[in-house]
Design a protein around this motif. Sequence first.
Motif, PDB file in Angstrom:
ATOM      1  N   ARG A   1      44.702  50.844  97.404  1.00  9.45           N
ATOM      2  CA  ARG A   1      46.532  50.557  96.925  1.00  9.45           C
ATOM      3  C   ARG A   1      47.226  49.258  97.327  1.00  9.45           C
ATOM      4  NH1 ARG A   1      50.298  55.465  96.853  1.00  9.45           N
ATOM      5  NH2 ARG A   1      50.182  55.834  99.382  1.00  9.45           N
ATOM      6  N   ARG A   2      46.505  48.817  99.126  1.00  5.66           N
ATOM      7  CA  ARG A   2      47.446  48.044  99.248  1.00  5.66           C
ATOM      8  C   ARG A   2      47.068  46.649  98.889  1.00  5.66           C
ATOM      9  NH1 ARG A   2      45.936  48.641 105.604  1.00  5.66           N
ATOM     10  NH2 ARG A   2      46.874  46.312 106.082  1.00  5.66           N
ATOM     11  N   TYR A   3      45.985  46.130  98.193  1.00  5.96           N
ATOM     12  CA  TYR A   3      45.484  44.963  97.882  1.00  5.96           C
ATOM     13  C   TYR A   3      45.599  45.057  96.051  1.00  5.96           C
ATOM     14  CZ  TYR A   3      44.326  44.814 102.154  1.00  5.96           C
ATOM     15  OH  TYR A   3      43.983  45.556 103.229  1.00  5.96           O
ATOM     16  N   THR A   4      45.922  45.693  95.409  1.00  3.33           N
ATOM     17  CA  THR A   4      45.643  46.001  93.944  1.00  3.33           C
ATOM     18  C   THR A   4      46.171  47.419  93.512  1.00  3.33           C
ATOM     19  OG1 THR A   4      44.396  45.126  92.204  1.00  3.33           O
ATOM     20  CG2 THR A   4      43.422  46.824  93.958  1.00  3.33           C
ATOM     21  N   SER A   5      46.097  47.439  91.654  1.00  5.04           N
ATOM     22  CA  SER A   5      46.533  48.619  91.305  1.00  5.04           C
ATOM     23  C   SER A   5      45.380  48.468  89.709  1.00  5.04           C
ATOM     24  CB  SER A   5      48.038  48.645  90.401  1.00  5.04           C
ATOM     25  OG  SER A   5      48.048  47.072  90.230  1.00  5.04           O
ATOM     26  N   ASP A   6      44.795  47.241  89.539  1.00  4.93           N
ATOM     27  CA  ASP A   6      43.709  47.655  89.044  1.00  4.93           C
ATOM     28  C   ASP A   6      42.195  47.256  89.780  1.00  4.93           C
ATOM     29  OD1 ASP A   6      42.410  46.363  86.998  1.00  4.93           O
ATOM     30  OD2 ASP A   6      43.118  45.073  86.210  1.00  4.93           O
ATOM     31  N   VAL A   7      41.374  48.881  89.463  1.00  8.55           N
ATOM     32  CA  VAL A   7      39.890  48.532  89.398  1.00  8.55           C
ATOM     33  C   VAL A   7      39.010  48.477  88.232  1.00  8.55           C
ATOM     34  CG1 VAL A   7      38.929  50.312  90.494  1.00  8.55           C
ATOM     35  CG2 VAL A   7      40.826  49.549  91.692  1.00  8.55           C
ATOM     36  N   ARG A   8      38.221  47.660  89.003  1.00  4.44           N
ATOM     37  CA  ARG A   8      37.290  47.487  87.629  1.00  4.44           C
ATOM     38  C   ARG A   8      35.430  48.379  88.435  1.00  4.44           C
ATOM     39  NH1 ARG A   8      39.503  42.923  84.503  1.00  4.44           N
ATOM     40  NH2 ARG A   8      41.649  43.869  84.638  1.00  4.44           N
ATOM     41  N   LEU A   9      35.170  49.237  87.662  1.00  6.92           N
ATOM     42  CA  LEU A   9      34.281  50.174  88.028  1.00  6.92           C
ATOM     43  C   LEU A   9      32.933  49.078  87.721  1.00  6.92           C
ATOM     44  CD1 LEU A   9      35.287  52.949  87.884  1.00  6.92           C
ATOM     45  CD2 LEU A   9      35.258  52.216  90.215  1.00  6.92           C
ATOM     46  N   THR A  10      32.148  49.010  88.787  1.00 11.57           N
ATOM     47  CA  THR A  10      30.562  48.693  88.016  1.00 11.57           C
ATOM     48  C   THR A  10      29.444  49.712  88.688  1.00 11.57           C
ATOM     49  OG1 THR A  10      30.559  47.505  90.357  1.00 11.57           O
ATOM     50  CG2 THR A  10      31.215  46.113  87.731  1.00 11.57           C
TER      51      THR A  10
ATOM     52  N   GLY B   1      25.352  56.661  88.692  1.00 14.18           N
ATOM     53  CA  GLY B   1      26.193  56.270  88.719  1.00 14.18           C
ATOM     54  C   GLY B   1      27.342  56.330  87.814  1.00 14.18           C
ATOM     55  N   GLN B   2      27.008  56.676  86.578  1.00 14.75           N
ATOM     56  CA  GLN B   2      28.161  56.847  86.130  1.00 14.75           C
ATOM     57  C   GLN B   2      28.747  58.188  86.369  1.00 14.75           C
ATOM     58  OE1 GLN B   2      28.471  55.152  82.880  1.00 14.75           O
ATOM     59  NE2 GLN B   2      27.546  54.229  84.166  1.00 14.75           N
ATOM     60  N   ASN B   3      28.279  59.188  86.548  1.00 14.10           N
ATOM     61  CA  ASN B   3      28.786  60.338  87.521  1.00 14.10           C
ATOM     62  C   ASN B   3      29.763  59.642  88.289  1.00 14.10           C
ATOM     63  OD1 ASN B   3      27.628  62.959  85.281  1.00 14.10           O
ATOM     64  ND2 ASN B   3      26.031  62.562  87.461  1.00 14.10           N
ATOM     65  N   ALA B   4      29.503  59.774  89.406  1.00 13.46           N
ATOM     66  CA  ALA B   4      30.003  58.539  90.464  1.00 13.46           C
ATOM     67  C   ALA B   4      31.330  58.089  89.753  1.00 13.46           C
ATOM     68  CB  ALA B   4      29.337  58.005  91.029  1.00 13.46           C
ATOM     69  N   ALA B   5      31.078  57.139  88.570  1.00 12.63           N
ATOM     70  CA  ALA B   5      32.180  56.484  88.103  1.00 12.63           C
ATOM     71  C   ALA B   5      33.507  57.702  87.560  1.00 12.63           C
ATOM     72  CB  ALA B   5      31.733  55.452  87.124  1.00 12.63           C
ATOM     73  N   MET B   6      32.917  58.479  87.127  1.00 12.72           N
ATOM     74  CA  MET B   6      34.033  59.943  86.632  1.00 12.72           C
ATOM     75  C   MET B   6      34.962  60.145  87.347  1.00 12.72           C
ATOM     76  SD  MET B   6      34.119  60.501  82.772  1.00 12.72           S
ATOM     77  CE  MET B   6      34.272  62.147  83.265  1.00 12.72           C
ATOM     78  N   ARG B   7      34.199  60.717  88.816  1.00 14.01           N
ATOM     79  CA  ARG B   7      35.027  61.282  89.824  1.00 14.01           C
ATOM     80  C   ARG B   7      36.036  60.241  90.693  1.00 14.01           C
ATOM     81  NH1 ARG B   7      29.602  63.345  91.128  1.00 14.01           N
ATOM     82  NH2 ARG B   7      29.136  61.970  92.555  1.00 14.01           N
ATOM     83  N   ALA B   8      35.861  58.831  90.632  1.00 12.22           N
ATOM     84  CA  ALA B   8      35.969  57.667  91.000  1.00 12.22           C
ATOM     85  C   ALA B   8      38.000  57.858  90.333  1.00 12.22           C
ATOM     86  CB  ALA B   8      35.804  56.535  91.225  1.00 12.22           C
ATOM     87  N   ILE B   9      37.366  57.550  89.341  1.00 15.44           N
ATOM     88  CA  ILE B   9      38.728  57.628  87.994  1.00 15.44           C
ATOM     89  C   ILE B   9      40.326  58.585  88.514  1.00 15.44           C
ATOM     90  CG2 ILE B   9      39.437  57.367  85.541  1.00 15.44           C
ATOM     91  CD1 ILE B   9      36.662  56.533  84.602  1.00 15.44           C
ATOM     92  N   PRO B  10      39.820  59.279  88.416  1.00 18.94           N
ATOM     93  CA  PRO B  10      41.268  60.739  88.730  1.00 18.94           C
ATOM     94  C   PRO B  10      41.136  59.969  89.241  1.00 18.94           C
ATOM     95  CG  PRO B  10      39.063  62.195  88.968  1.00 18.94           C
ATOM     96  CD  PRO B  10      38.557  60.696  87.677  1.00 18.94           C
ATOM     97  N   ILE B  11      40.552  60.282  91.159  1.00 22.50           N
ATOM     98  CA  ILE B  11      41.288  59.022  92.290  1.00 22.50           C
ATOM     99  C   ILE B  11      41.965  57.997  91.994  1.00 22.50           C
ATOM    100  CG2 ILE B  11      40.659  59.519  94.410  1.00 22.50           C
ATOM    101  CD1 ILE B  11      38.054  60.768  94.067  1.00 22.50           C
ATOM    102  N   CYS B  12      41.474  57.134  91.242  1.00 21.26           N
ATOM    103  CA  CYS B  12      42.146  56.101  91.364  1.00 21.26           C
ATOM    104  C   CYS B  12      43.277  56.355  90.772  1.00 21.26           C
ATOM    105  CB  CYS B  12      41.505  55.252  90.864  1.00 21.26           C
ATOM    106  SG  CYS B  12      40.128  54.297  91.674  1.00 21.26           S
ATOM    107  N   ALA B  13      43.363  57.642  89.178  1.00 23.66           N
ATOM    108  CA  ALA B  13      44.632  57.423  88.796  1.00 23.66           C
ATOM    109  C   ALA B  13      45.998  58.388  89.719  1.00 23.66           C
ATOM    110  CB  ALA B  13      44.238  58.180  87.797  1.00 23.66           C
TER     111      ALA B  13
END
Length: 593
Positions: A295-304, A311-323
């Motif tokens: 968040r020092r660099y951006t407020s917009d993260v795109r997950l690949t 991978g999909q499970n990992a993305a599901m975990r990352a989303i609320p952490i970012c939020a």
Amino acid sequence: MAFYKDETIEEVRSRNDIVDVVGSVVKLKRSGSNYFGLCPFHSEKTGSFSVSRQKQMYYCFGCGKGGNVISFVMEYENYSFQEAVKYLADRAGMKLPEPEESPEEKKAQGFRNDVLSCLKSAAVFYYRRLYSPEGKRAYEYLKKRGLKDETIKSFGLGFSGKGHAEAVTYLREQGFDDKVITAAGLCNISEKYGMTDRFFNRVMFPIMDINNKVIGFGGRVMGDGEPKYLNTAETIVFDKSHNMYGLNVARRSRKPYRIVCEGYMDVISMHQAGFTEAVASLGTAFTPGHANLLRRYTSDVRLTYDSDKAGQNAAMRAIPICASYGIRTKIIHMDPYKDPDEFIKALGSEEFQKRIDEAENSLFFEFEYMKRDRDMSDPEDRTGFQNDVAKRLAAIDDELARDNYIGAAAARYMIKEDILRRAVAVYREKNEAAPDVPDTMTYEEKSPKQKKTDGGGYDKAERYLLTWIADDRRVYDAVKQYLEPEDFSEGVTKELAVALYDGYERGDPSLAGIMTRFAENENASEAAALVNAHLDAVETESDRAKALTDLVIKVKKHALERMKDADDGRDPLKKAMEEKKALKQLKDIRISI
Ligand SMILES: [Zn+2]
């Protein structure tokens, strides 16, 4: 923490003219006593970004960013305060004194530096190995993965030999103490074999921190050995939940978003294809530490993340952490390919950019995820899915956003909108959290500085008065006998008041110098806004005196009220008497300038 002396910082600042520094990266046009250009911090077509040579400050009337030359460099280059000072000192040809440290700090710093230089030597060792006959197979592996020589070089990729203590032997020859080699995480120790290399027969990926210092390694085994990937364990310099692979380069990307992917190879192939905004977490799941860093660099993260289940499970975990750190997430779809590396190889970077631009709102990704193991033709499964969707929508606090998402979800999944709306309302009432979604989750876009609502206009009075004080020494001289810095409300106004009073007392209230205090502070732009605000000209002397008197009274009254309400352990009766006396005095003040 080591720091530079105030005088040193002030000298660095004053030796870098802000118009020159900004002008080297932003095209500036002179208009009156200021310079204007297109703001480098938000996108715009007409220049609302102003730079004042006289004040040595910049301020954007569009996005509100502002400050002095140090904060400009911090913002523009994504530098820390220390890095910005160092950069500007170099630019001005100044040699900075060593930052001040206590003896204990020096000792700890000494050991830490030894560990860092040991890691650097190891990286050199591994890199050379890659080009030795022994490293041929590893080199060929990297070429087969499509890496260019310059990419291998810029990421410093290497190969750890096949012997069992080659790196250890080399590092000892270089003069590193066993303690240092051990602390660097480069060896295993056993009674039977003594110190042996932690990494052998692996392609080596040096991991760098944001200052390009090697802090650890990831190693991919050649052939079938286990584990396939091995990382440096946590050391005094390597903390994998607070560092990201590729961030040393990605932090300087001018893209408004950052791409987060799963592995080293994804980062490397994306950077090679021109997507230098890509980073990866280091052999670990995405953590709050990563979000805090990003968040020092951006407020917009795109997950690949990989399109497989893990991978999909990992993305599901990352989303609320970012939020929970105010970062929006979108999902880049790579189907029919597994990961960015495969995708770019197959379809090229133009297609990949399209996928980045078309990245899907992560809420719909979550819905798809909920749908995954359900049979939508089965009424029970379908009901279960719809209920989960309603619960998830109910967790969105922002009413407008919730309403929009309800409409979109209804259309997408062919649910009757009024029914979905009612279901959401029921869940909101029950205050049930969505399944597997922490309640920290929010989809509202956080505007960086939301002004507090101001009941009695005190806030406005304080701000106006500070702007006036900053603008005119005579105002300060007239006001100081009635108002202390403590009379201003907690937060940016009080901080600025302290700084201005202090500046005037020392004789030279260099506004740009004062801004240095705010450089590392979340109030930086707000403080800059205050001292750059335009004051409506008050024509006559008597009008000026009246305006100033009113402002002082308003601010003082508010301060007295705060004092009265403060739970400071003082006798309430005494406080009330003091207040009464102070209020009476206020009636008589007449300020003129
Ligand atoms: Zn701007």
